[in-house]
Design a protein around this motif. Structure first.
Motif, PDB file in Angstrom:
ATOM      1  N   THR A   1      -8.606  -0.749  -8.291  1.00  0.00           N
ATOM      2  CA  THR A   1      -9.287   0.347  -7.577  1.00  0.00           C
ATOM      3  C   THR A   1     -10.504   0.855  -8.349  1.00  0.00           C
ATOM      4  O   THR A   1     -11.155   1.803  -7.911  1.00  0.00           O
ATOM      5  CB  THR A   1      -8.323   1.527  -7.320  1.00  0.00           C
ATOM      6  OG1 THR A   1      -7.777   1.968  -8.552  1.00  0.00           O
ATOM      7  CG2 THR A   1      -7.209   1.127  -6.374  1.00  0.00           C
TER       8      THR A   1
ATOM      9  N   ARG B   1     -10.294   0.651  -1.537  1.00  0.00           N
ATOM     10  CA  ARG B   1      -8.885   0.874  -1.907  1.00  0.00           C
ATOM     11  C   ARG B   1      -8.719   2.248  -2.548  1.00  0.00           C
ATOM     12  O   ARG B   1      -7.783   2.980  -2.225  1.00  0.00           O
ATOM     13  CB  ARG B   1      -8.402  -0.230  -2.845  1.00  0.00           C
ATOM     14  CG  ARG B   1      -8.174  -1.558  -2.149  1.00  0.00           C
ATOM     15  CD  ARG B   1      -7.463  -2.552  -3.024  1.00  0.00           C
ATOM     16  NE  ARG B   1      -8.265  -3.037  -4.122  1.00  0.00           N
ATOM     17  CZ  ARG B   1      -8.982  -4.141  -4.101  1.00  0.00           C
ATOM     18  NH1 ARG B   1      -8.986  -4.913  -3.026  1.00  0.00           N
ATOM     19  NH2 ARG B   1      -9.686  -4.506  -5.137  1.00  0.00           N
TER      20      ARG B   1
ATOM     21  N   ASN C   1      -8.908   5.103  -0.044  1.00  0.00           N
ATOM     22  CA  ASN C   1      -7.797   5.146   0.911  1.00  0.00           C
ATOM     23  C   ASN C   1      -6.426   5.139   0.228  1.00  0.00           C
ATOM     24  O   ASN C   1      -5.443   4.661   0.810  1.00  0.00           O
ATOM     25  CB  ASN C   1      -7.927   3.995   1.911  1.00  0.00           C
ATOM     26  CG  ASN C   1      -9.080   4.213   2.849  1.00  0.00           C
ATOM     27  OD1 ASN C   1      -9.031   5.084   3.708  1.00  0.00           O
ATOM     28  ND2 ASN C   1     -10.144   3.450   2.667  1.00  0.00           N
TER      29      ASN C   1
ATOM     30  N   TYR D   1      -4.924   3.591  -2.293  1.00  0.00           N
ATOM     31  CA  TYR D   1      -4.181   2.368  -2.603  1.00  0.00           C
ATOM     32  C   TYR D   1      -3.239   2.573  -3.790  1.00  0.00           C
ATOM     33  O   TYR D   1      -2.141   2.016  -3.816  1.00  0.00           O
ATOM     34  CB  TYR D   1      -5.158   1.216  -2.892  1.00  0.00           C
ATOM     35  CG  TYR D   1      -4.467  -0.092  -3.195  1.00  0.00           C
ATOM     36  CD1 TYR D   1      -4.056  -0.919  -2.162  1.00  0.00           C
ATOM     37  CD2 TYR D   1      -4.236  -0.501  -4.508  1.00  0.00           C
ATOM     38  CE1 TYR D   1      -3.429  -2.123  -2.426  1.00  0.00           C
ATOM     39  CE2 TYR D   1      -3.603  -1.695  -4.770  1.00  0.00           C
ATOM     40  CZ  TYR D   1      -3.205  -2.504  -3.732  1.00  0.00           C
ATOM     41  OH  TYR D   1      -2.574  -3.692  -3.991  1.00  0.00           O
TER      42      TYR D   1
ATOM     43  N   ASP E   1      -3.501  -7.177   0.806  1.00  0.00           N
ATOM     44  CA  ASP E   1      -3.137  -5.808   1.184  1.00  0.00           C
ATOM     45  C   ASP E   1      -4.267  -5.277   2.058  1.00  0.00           C
ATOM     46  O   ASP E   1      -5.435  -5.339   1.680  1.00  0.00           O
ATOM     47  CB  ASP E   1      -2.958  -4.925  -0.051  1.00  0.00           C
ATOM     48  CG  ASP E   1      -1.760  -5.336  -0.888  1.00  0.00           C
ATOM     49  OD1 ASP E   1      -0.753  -5.762  -0.301  1.00  0.00           O
ATOM     50  OD2 ASP E   1      -1.831  -5.228  -2.127  1.00  0.00           O
TER      51      ASP E   1
ATOM     52  N   PHE F   1      -5.530  -2.122   5.050  1.00  0.00           N
ATOM     53  CA  PHE F   1      -5.373  -0.738   5.500  1.00  0.00           C
ATOM     54  C   PHE F   1      -5.537  -0.728   7.015  1.00  0.00           C
ATOM     55  O   PHE F   1      -6.655  -0.765   7.536  1.00  0.00           O
ATOM     56  CB  PHE F   1      -6.430   0.135   4.813  1.00  0.00           C
ATOM     57  CG  PHE F   1      -6.229   1.605   4.970  1.00  0.00           C
ATOM     58  CD1 PHE F   1      -5.157   2.245   4.367  1.00  0.00           C
ATOM     59  CD2 PHE F   1      -7.122   2.369   5.697  1.00  0.00           C
ATOM     60  CE1 PHE F   1      -4.967   3.609   4.492  1.00  0.00           C
ATOM     61  CE2 PHE F   1      -6.959   3.741   5.829  1.00  0.00           C
ATOM     62  CZ  PHE F   1      -5.869   4.357   5.225  1.00  0.00           C
TER      63      PHE F   1
ATOM     64  N   TRP G   1      -1.402   1.285   4.226  1.00  0.00           N
ATOM     65  CA  TRP G   1      -1.481  -0.003   3.540  1.00  0.00           C
ATOM     66  C   TRP G   1      -0.301  -0.887   3.928  1.00  0.00           C
ATOM     67  O   TRP G   1       0.835  -0.437   4.016  1.00  0.00           O
ATOM     68  CB  TRP G   1      -1.516   0.203   2.026  1.00  0.00           C
ATOM     69  CG  TRP G   1      -2.829   0.743   1.583  1.00  0.00           C
ATOM     70  CD1 TRP G   1      -3.125   2.039   1.286  1.00  0.00           C
ATOM     71  CD2 TRP G   1      -4.030   0.008   1.417  1.00  0.00           C
ATOM     72  NE1 TRP G   1      -4.455   2.156   0.951  1.00  0.00           N
ATOM     73  CE2 TRP G   1      -5.031   0.918   1.015  1.00  0.00           C
ATOM     74  CE3 TRP G   1      -4.378  -1.330   1.565  1.00  0.00           C
ATOM     75  CZ2 TRP G   1      -6.343   0.529   0.769  1.00  0.00           C
ATOM     76  CZ3 TRP G   1      -5.680  -1.715   1.315  1.00  0.00           C
ATOM     77  CH2 TRP G   1      -6.648  -0.797   0.922  1.00  0.00           C
TER      78      TRP G   1
ATOM     79  N   THR H   1       1.061  -5.193   3.347  1.00  0.00           N
ATOM     80  CA  THR H   1       0.840  -6.496   2.720  1.00  0.00           C
ATOM     81  C   THR H   1       1.028  -7.548   3.801  1.00  0.00           C
ATOM     82  O   THR H   1       2.115  -7.680   4.366  1.00  0.00           O
ATOM     83  CB  THR H   1       1.822  -6.719   1.562  1.00  0.00           C
ATOM     84  OG1 THR H   1       1.652  -5.668   0.603  1.00  0.00           O
ATOM     85  CG2 THR H   1       1.569  -8.059   0.896  1.00  0.00           C
TER      86      THR H   1
END
Length: 163
Positions: A10, A22, A25, A27, A103, A105, A121, A123
């Protein structure tokens, strides 16, 4: 492909990098909440199945047969092989593309299967069929202990089918 706890970066130099997105948001919160996520080995095979194995024990957790591939499974049986035991199997091109995980969003599904109202998030595992067919499946493997959520099935016509 081995998928374990989220670990994307990040730290960014500017706002035009994926790491900044990331960071913006949350992460890091997603990564923290999934820091003990079980490591799983995902492997496609020419038996038409994407297999999910517990990376610590080697035990298969589940398997996924894409609908496009399912119709090819009967062609694997060959009673002419190994006449003493009643037959055998012919390998097919099944799920032999190289899987990709990322990953993302997005508005997905909550653990109870209901749609999310806000993005979060997830995966995702992208499973190309390789020589098994023109297409791919996208599975939500955020929680690898439960059956994956199918996010997308895509097939395209082969070049000979397009006029």
């Amino acid at each position: 492909m081995v998928v374990g706890p989220p670990n994307a970066d990040t730290a960014s130099l500017n706002e035009n990098q994926e790491a900044f997105f990331r960071y913006k948001n949350n992460y890091d919160t997603f990564a923290s909440q999934n820091s003990t996520r079980k490591k799983v080995i995902y492997a496609g095979a020419n038996n038409g199945i994407l297999h999910a194995f517990d990376a610590d024990t080697g035990i298969e957790m589940w398997g996924f047969v894409p609908p496009l591939i399912a119709s090819k499974l009967p062609t694997m049986i060959n009673s002419g092989f190994n006449k003493t035991s009643g037959g055998g199997t012919v390998p097919i091109f099944g799920v032999d593309g190289s899987p990709v995980v990322h990953d993302v969003f997005i508005k997905g599904l909550k653990p109870d299967g209901t749609p999310e109202t806000e993005p979060s998030w997830h995966t995702l595992l992208f499973v190309p069929y390789g020589r098994g067919g023109s297409g791919f499946s996208v599975l939500d493997v955020t929680n690898p202990i439960v059956e994956p959520t199918i996010c997308l099935l895509y097939t395209s016509p082969s070049p000979r089918d397009v006029e």
